[in-house]
Design a protein around this motif. Sequence first.
Motif, PDB file in Angstrom:
ATOM      1  N   ILE A 113      16.085 -39.057 -22.938  1.00 12.45           N
ATOM      2  CA  ILE A 113      15.293 -38.399 -21.887  1.00 12.45           C
ATOM      3  C   ILE A 113      14.403 -39.387 -21.140  1.00 12.45           C
ATOM      4  O   ILE A 113      13.948 -39.114 -20.029  1.00 12.45           O
ATOM      5  N   ASN A 114      14.169 -40.564 -21.733  1.00 11.47           N
ATOM      6  CA  ASN A 114      13.395 -41.583 -21.000  1.00 11.47           C
ATOM      7  C   ASN A 114      14.127 -42.068 -19.752  1.00 11.47           C
ATOM      8  O   ASN A 114      13.500 -42.612 -18.849  1.00 11.47           O
TER       9      ASN A 114
ATOM     10  N   LEU B 283      12.881 -33.119  -6.591  1.00  5.01           N
ATOM     11  CA  LEU B 283      13.754 -32.264  -7.401  1.00  5.01           C
ATOM     12  C   LEU B 283      14.293 -33.077  -8.579  1.00  5.01           C
ATOM     13  O   LEU B 283      14.733 -34.222  -8.392  1.00  5.01           O
ATOM     14  N   ILE B 284      14.228 -32.486  -9.764  1.00  4.45           N
ATOM     15  CA  ILE B 284      14.832 -33.095 -10.961  1.00  4.45           C
ATOM     16  C   ILE B 284      16.000 -32.184 -11.318  1.00  4.45           C
ATOM     17  O   ILE B 284      15.800 -31.081 -11.849  1.00  4.45           O
TER      18      ILE B 284
ATOM     19  N   LEU C 244       7.919 -35.723 -18.110  1.00  3.32           N
ATOM     20  CA  LEU C 244       7.758 -36.082 -16.693  1.00  3.32           C
ATOM     21  C   LEU C 244       6.483 -35.477 -16.109  1.00  3.32           C
ATOM     22  O   LEU C 244       5.777 -36.128 -15.343  1.00  3.32           O
ATOM     23  N   GLN C 245       6.217 -34.242 -16.503  1.00 12.20           N
ATOM     24  CA  GLN C 245       5.021 -33.584 -15.982  1.00 12.20           C
ATOM     25  C   GLN C 245       3.770 -34.344 -16.426  1.00 12.20           C
ATOM     26  O   GLN C 245       2.856 -34.551 -15.637  1.00 12.20           O
TER      27      GLN C 245
ATOM     28  N   SER D 291      10.264 -42.981 -11.966  1.00 15.55           N
ATOM     29  CA  SER D 291       9.394 -44.101 -11.612  1.00 15.55           C
ATOM     30  C   SER D 291      10.056 -44.955 -10.521  1.00 15.55           C
ATOM     31  O   SER D 291       9.425 -45.323  -9.530  1.00 15.55           O
ATOM     32  N   GLY D 292      11.333 -45.225 -10.697  1.00 15.72           N
ATOM     33  CA  GLY D 292      12.073 -46.005  -9.692  1.00 15.72           C
ATOM     34  C   GLY D 292      12.142 -45.283  -8.355  1.00 15.72           C
ATOM     35  O   GLY D 292      11.979 -45.897  -7.294  1.00 15.72           O
ATOM     36  N   LEU D 293      12.360 -43.978  -8.401  1.00 16.74           N
ATOM     37  CA  LEU D 293      12.439 -43.210  -7.150  1.00 16.74           C
ATOM     38  C   LEU D 293      11.116 -43.272  -6.388  1.00 16.74           C
ATOM     39  O   LEU D 293      11.097 -43.453  -5.169  1.00 16.74           O
ATOM     40  N   LEU D 294       9.987 -43.137  -7.108  1.00 19.58           N
ATOM     41  CA  LEU D 294       8.681 -43.159  -6.435  1.00 19.58           C
ATOM     42  C   LEU D 294       8.413 -44.535  -5.824  1.00 19.58           C
ATOM     43  O   LEU D 294       7.872 -44.635  -4.722  1.00 19.58           O
TER      44      LEU D 294
END
Length: 157
Positions: free
Chosen positions: A138-139, A18-19, A48-49, A146-149
């Motif tokens: 927005i970056n 979820l974003i 992001l997509q 990226s950190g979450l993954l």
Amino acid sequence: MNAKTKKKKSKPQPWRILIASGVNLDLLGMREPHLYGSQTLADMEALLQSEFGEIAELNFFQTNAEAEYLAALSQGWDGAVINPGAWTHTSLALADRLAGLKLPFVEVHLSNTAAREAIRHHSYTAPLAAGVVQGFGINSYALGLSGLLCHLSEVQS
Ligand code: DQA
């Protein structure tokens, strides 16, 4: 087991992420561009997509209603990138919800809140986060995802 009954090897399912953008972030692009930039939530979603859409199932959500935000967090996600906007600095309820759900999440902000007014220096939610990214427009969302993954890969291995 014959060919008919042989079980298919199941494909690993992409993470369901979820974003979640909170209060006033619908105004992104026209709201105080010197602080938040001129890109919109739609630009963030496209970014992001394009960068992560093949490795994760991305679900984008924005609301100005806190109850809706809390409900959205509670839908069994593998992880979340959250920008709660001003609720970051005000909502004990949001922190309690995140603690209760044990949802792995990264907190992101477009602006560097540490460089702004003192009232924005405190975050109710940051102590519960796997990490925090702020100050990159927005970056920040892309860096946060990226950190979450990385975090999800580490906790699962
Ligand atoms: C924000 C920072 C918050 O302090 C502010 O209330 C926002 C946006 C950011 O992304 O920089 O609404 O979360």
